[in-house]
Design a protein around this motif. Structure first.
Motif, PDB file in Angstrom:
ATOM      1  N   PRO A   1     -73.339 -43.624 -19.188  1.00  0.00           N
ATOM      2  CA  PRO A   1     -73.432 -44.702 -20.172  1.00  0.00           C
ATOM      3  C   PRO A   1     -72.749 -45.969 -19.635  1.00  0.00           C
ATOM      4  CG  PRO A   1     -72.456 -42.708 -21.101  1.00  0.00           C
ATOM      5  CD  PRO A   1     -72.457 -42.553 -19.627  1.00  0.00           C
ATOM      6  N   CYS A   2     -72.861 -47.004 -20.398  1.00  0.00           N
ATOM      7  CA  CYS A   2     -72.428 -48.355 -20.026  1.00  0.00           C
ATOM      8  C   CYS A   2     -71.128 -48.431 -19.217  1.00  0.00           C
ATOM      9  CB  CYS A   2     -72.234 -49.156 -21.304  1.00  0.00           C
ATOM     10  SG  CYS A   2     -71.940 -50.888 -21.043  1.00  0.00           S
ATOM     11  N   VAL A   3     -71.153 -49.229 -18.143  1.00  0.00           N
ATOM     12  CA  VAL A   3     -69.923 -49.511 -17.407  1.00  0.00           C
ATOM     13  C   VAL A   3     -69.537 -50.993 -17.511  1.00  0.00           C
ATOM     14  CG1 VAL A   3     -70.272 -47.635 -15.767  1.00  0.00           C
ATOM     15  CG2 VAL A   3     -71.092 -49.917 -15.186  1.00  0.00           C
TER      16      VAL A   3
ATOM     17  N   GLU B   1     -58.852 -28.469 -21.062  1.00  0.00           N
ATOM     18  CA  GLU B   1     -59.500 -29.021 -22.258  1.00  0.00           C
ATOM     19  C   GLU B   1     -59.717 -30.523 -22.045  1.00  0.00           C
ATOM     20  OE1 GLU B   1     -57.184 -28.803 -25.830  1.00  0.00           O
ATOM     21  OE2 GLU B   1     -58.867 -29.374 -27.103  1.00  0.00           O
ATOM     22  N   ILE B   2     -58.707 -31.170 -21.509  1.00  0.00           N
ATOM     23  CA  ILE B   2     -58.805 -32.608 -21.240  1.00  0.00           C
ATOM     24  C   ILE B   2     -59.860 -32.883 -20.165  1.00  0.00           C
ATOM     25  CG2 ILE B   2     -57.546 -34.565 -20.233  1.00  0.00           C
ATOM     26  CD1 ILE B   2     -55.026 -33.502 -21.668  1.00  0.00           C
TER      27      ILE B   2
ATOM     28  N   PHE C   1     -58.998 -39.564  -8.031  1.00  0.00           N
ATOM     29  CA  PHE C   1     -59.394 -40.625  -7.100  1.00  0.00           C
ATOM     30  C   PHE C   1     -58.757 -40.415  -5.728  1.00  0.00           C
ATOM     31  CE2 PHE C   1     -61.543 -42.858 -10.348  1.00  0.00           C
ATOM     32  CZ  PHE C   1     -62.280 -43.855  -9.727  1.00  0.00           C
TER      33      PHE C   1
ATOM     34  N   LEU D   1     -53.828 -38.576 -18.827  1.00  0.00           N
ATOM     35  CA  LEU D   1     -55.094 -39.118 -18.324  1.00  0.00           C
ATOM     36  C   LEU D   1     -54.878 -39.983 -17.093  1.00  0.00           C
ATOM     37  CD1 LEU D   1     -57.164 -40.069 -21.496  1.00  0.00           C
ATOM     38  CD2 LEU D   1     -57.653 -38.302 -19.824  1.00  0.00           C
ATOM     39  N   ASN D   2     -53.860 -40.871 -17.153  1.00  0.00           N
ATOM     40  CA  ASN D   2     -53.539 -41.690 -15.976  1.00  0.00           C
ATOM     41  C   ASN D   2     -53.330 -40.798 -14.754  1.00  0.00           C
ATOM     42  OD1 ASN D   2     -53.607 -44.312 -16.976  1.00  0.00           O
ATOM     43  ND2 ASN D   2     -51.487 -44.290 -17.647  1.00  0.00           N
TER      44      ASN D   2
ATOM     45  N   VAL E   1     -56.652 -38.970 -13.622  1.00  0.00           N
ATOM     46  CA  VAL E   1     -57.612 -39.894 -13.011  1.00  0.00           C
ATOM     47  C   VAL E   1     -57.116 -40.306 -11.620  1.00  0.00           C
ATOM     48  CG1 VAL E   1     -58.691 -42.176 -13.194  1.00  0.00           C
ATOM     49  CG2 VAL E   1     -58.547 -40.727 -15.212  1.00  0.00           C
ATOM     50  N   ASP E   2     -55.824 -40.614 -11.509  1.00  0.00           N
ATOM     51  CA  ASP E   2     -55.270 -40.996 -10.197  1.00  0.00           C
ATOM     52  C   ASP E   2     -55.391 -39.854  -9.184  1.00  0.00           C
ATOM     53  OD1 ASP E   2     -54.663 -43.451 -11.144  1.00  0.00           O
ATOM     54  OD2 ASP E   2     -52.511 -43.393 -10.679  1.00  0.00           O
TER      55      ASP E   2
ATOM     56  N   PHE F   1     -63.318 -32.503 -21.495  1.00  0.00           N
ATOM     57  CA  PHE F   1     -63.710 -33.433 -22.563  1.00  0.00           C
ATOM     58  C   PHE F   1     -64.096 -34.802 -22.012  1.00  0.00           C
ATOM     59  CE2 PHE F   1     -62.774 -36.649 -25.834  1.00  0.00           C
ATOM     60  CZ  PHE F   1     -63.523 -36.156 -26.890  1.00  0.00           C
ATOM     61  N   TYR F   2     -63.348 -35.283 -21.034  1.00  0.00           N
ATOM     62  CA  TYR F   2     -63.559 -36.651 -20.552  1.00  0.00           C
ATOM     63  C   TYR F   2     -64.533 -36.669 -19.377  1.00  0.00           C
ATOM     64  CZ  TYR F   2     -59.625 -37.887 -23.527  1.00  0.00           C
ATOM     65  OH  TYR F   2     -58.804 -38.083 -24.609  1.00  0.00           O
ATOM     66  N   ALA F   3     -65.574 -37.506 -19.521  1.00  0.00           N
ATOM     67  CA  ALA F   3     -66.683 -37.492 -18.553  1.00  0.00           C
ATOM     68  C   ALA F   3     -66.265 -37.874 -17.137  1.00  0.00           C
ATOM     69  CB  ALA F   3     -67.783 -38.438 -19.039  1.00  0.00           C
ATOM     70  N   ILE F   4     -65.242 -38.713 -17.004  1.00  0.00           N
ATOM     71  CA  ILE F   4     -64.853 -39.162 -15.656  1.00  0.00           C
ATOM     72  C   ILE F   4     -64.225 -38.023 -14.860  1.00  0.00           C
ATOM     73  CG2 ILE F   4     -63.162 -40.641 -14.446  1.00  0.00           C
ATOM     74  CD1 ILE F   4     -63.869 -42.871 -16.347  1.00  0.00           C
ATOM     75  N   LEU F   5     -63.538 -37.118 -15.556  1.00  0.00           N
ATOM     76  CA  LEU F   5     -62.832 -36.041 -14.861  1.00  0.00           C
ATOM     77  C   LEU F   5     -63.799 -34.907 -14.501  1.00  0.00           C
ATOM     78  CD1 LEU F   5     -59.638 -36.056 -17.077  1.00  0.00           C
ATOM     79  CD2 LEU F   5     -59.863 -36.954 -14.760  1.00  0.00           C
TER      80      LEU F   5
END
Lengths: 432, 162
Positions: free
Chosen positions: B121-123, B60-61, B32, B24-25, B28-29, B64-68
């Motif tokens: 959703p909430c940040v 799959e990852i 960005f 994930l790290n 995400v990096d 699943f994760y909204a940020i990606l």
């Protein structure tokens, strides 16, 4: 409470760089760890934790002493220490503040756990939305390593080898559920595991694992420094210490505060030191406690209630994460709960059917109520649906969808009855 | 903007010791650092190879994760918190305001590729509502006028770091 009584926010803004270990040490930093390391028997600290009656600050409120004792006597090794910094309950921003303004307190708490359980490795899982805090925490860890508060033979104790890694979350609320969080650390999708077994027996990489919230870890050095009894005395018999609370919604002074457990709710809402009353000029109507998964209470009903575990429990309410979302009387309960339902329908991970389908059906029914298209009998159907989703969902996410719904309906039954077109015939068939 | 050279992608992967625990790290990096704010197929394959995982597992990852993200994003993605505390503290004024100013619906990109807005959703910025978040920056306590000014400033390139 006066700012100089703070224990968790005491160091906030007190020094220029919150990752500076020397400045941290000048303000009682690492005295907790030194105390625990000096104990003849590490188990003695478990007694202090029991006395302190620290209840988990992530939301479940489980006594930390019990959790630590379970792991302490769990056989099998290595044991892992995990900090849940996946703060995602809407209305909550306290862990963010701790990570930003006092990261070393969290590291010290996790290091005490590392010593107690002879763990080689700690992990902190920080939500992806707090990306800027990853850098700060990385720096705090690096400074702790340089000062030998992490690494090998910490504090000169032979064999006390421990370090902490950061893992990034990436926007999945369900990863705040501890077993989902461990799956996520393992590089899997963050879906919850079937429990039992307990994570203290079978956790990260199938090894015994301690998972606690950021604020809980920050409380641990405080207990080590001041002693369990003094910590208990800060709060009430049923839960010691102070609590970070996050005020949002329709109060004048939204923001983060530290209160002693037992502070009157009336004071939190209306005192100029805290909420300062309504920001809209309209009377305050209800409070949503602890995030979306928490219960809703009426402001009028809670006028004499203390903000404590037992005080709220007497009203079937809970502290949860410490979120206090206050709404004025312009907000209709059906509208509010529809917004809550949208959140759950979005965040359900999809692993189990009752939550995946149920969260959607709950949302659709609330939208039906919003349009006032419901017929007699629909309220009963809705209530059974809530019961089913609560009883059949596999993890805490699905099991808590109904918490706000049931408490909100009990508080404002008339607003639900107004959603029904009573002129229409009663629904006869069962809709599923 | 050019895409990230493969050496820089590998540097990010190696910064995390090419450890699957750090998937994930790493993702995400990489996202960005990317020009278009998403993980393209080539990058997903590269991560899979270096971490010893299958490309399917990487996707799959990502899914699943909204940020990606799997698709290219607008130059500026304005995120609006739509969780209850914010929703009832002026969030609707921000989303209708953006619709009026940008003339696109939620989740649509403006014709020039510059802007997109969507609810999330909430940040954890509940005390600053109504706000929009762009990358790591929160623009707090917005009004319609402030929102208009923000869009003008973004178009003029006054926030080069975003």
């Amino acid at each position: 409470m006066a700012a100089n009584d703070n224990v968790l926010m005491a160091r906030f803004g007190q020094y220029i760089d919150a990752t500076d270990v020397q400045a941290y040490c000048k303000q009682e930093g690492y005295e907790g760890l030194k105390h625990v390391v000096s104990l003849a028997e590490p188990a003695d600290f478990l007694d202090e934790l029991d006395t302190a009656m620290l209840r988990g600050r992530g939301g479940a409120g489980y006594p930390l002493g019990k959790k630590w004792r379970h792991l302490f006597y769990s056989e099998n090794d290595p044991k892992y220490i995990v900090c849940n910094a996946d703060e995602g309950e809407p209305g909550t921003f306290k862990d963010k503040a701790l990570l930003e303004y006092d990261p070393l307190a969290v590291i010290e708490g996790m290091t005490i756990a590392g010593y107690m359980f002879g763990s080689p490795q700690g992990y902190i899982y920080i939500r992806g939305e707090y990306r800027n805090l990853h850098r700060r925490f990385t720096q705090a860890l690096e400074h702790a390593r340089q000062a030998n508060f992490l690494g090998e033979n910490i504090l000169g104790v032979a064999g006390f080898n421990y370090d902490i890694k950061i893992i990034s979350g990436a926007g999945a609320y369900v990863c705040g559920e501890n077993s989902a969080l461990l799956n996520s650390i393992e590089g899997k999708t963050g879906r919850p595991r079937v429990k039992p077994p307990h994570l203290a027996d079978v956790g990260l990489y199938q090894k015994p694992t301690l998972v606690n919230n950021v604020e809980s870890y920050a409380d641990v050095p405080v207990i080590a420094r001041m002693g369990g009894q003094a910590f208990l005395d800060l709060g009430t018999e049923d839960g010691g210490g102070t609590k970070l609370i996050c005020l949002s919604g329709h109060v004048k002074n939204r923001g983060l505060y530290e209160v002693k457990l037992g502070t009157p709710i009336h004071e939190i809402l209306y005192s100029p030191n805290y909420g300062g009353g309504s920001s809209t000029g309209r009377p305050l109507k209800f409070i949503h406690f602890g995030g979306q998964s928490g219960p809703i209470g009426g402001v009028a009903e809670l006028d004499d209630c203390a903000y404590s575990y037992d005080g709220l429990s007497a009203h079937d309410l809970t502290i949860g994460s410490g979120a206090i979302v206050v709404m004025d009387d312009s907000v209709n309960m059906v509208d509010y709960l529809t917004s809550v339902a949208e959140f759950f329908a979005h965040e359900s991970c999809g692993k189990c059917t009752p939550c995946r389908i149920g969260s959607l059906r709950i949302l659709e029914t609330l939208q039906l109520f919003q349009r006032r298209d419901a017929v007699p009998g629909d309220l009963e159907v809705f209530e059974s649906m809530l019961t089913h989703v609560t009883q059949l969902s596999a993890c805490g996410l699905g099991q808590s969808i109904a918490t706000s719904m049931v408490s909100g309906m009990a508080l404002c039954p008339d607003e639900f009855e107004q959603a029904i077109n009573w002129a229409l015939p009663k629904r006869q068939e069962v809709s599923w | 903007m050019a895409t990230l050279p493969v050496e820089e992608k590998i540097a990010i992967i190696n910064h995390y010791d090419a450890n699957p625990e750090q998937a994930l790290n790493i993702l995400v990096d990489l996202q960005f650092a990317s020009a278009d704010g998403y993980i393209d197929q080539e990058t997903a394959q590269l991560v899979a190879d270096y971490l010893g995982m299958t490309e399917t597992r990487i996707y799959e990852i990502i899914s699943f994760y909204a940020i990606l993200k799997e698709q290219p994003q607008a130059r500026y993605v304005l995120k609006i918190c739509n969780s209850s505390p914010c929703h009832f503290s002026g969030e609707r004024a921000v989303s209708t305001g953006l619709k009026q100013i940008l003339d696109v619906n939620e989740n649509e990109t403006t014709a020039d590729g510059m802007f997109m807005y969507h609810g999330i959703p909430c940040v954890g910025a509940c005390a600053q509502a109504p706000f929009v978040k762009i990358k790591e920056r929160v623009f707090a306590n917005l009004t319609f006028e402030k929102l208009e000014a923000l869009i003008v400033d973004l178009r003029a390139g006054r926030y080069p770091e975003l």
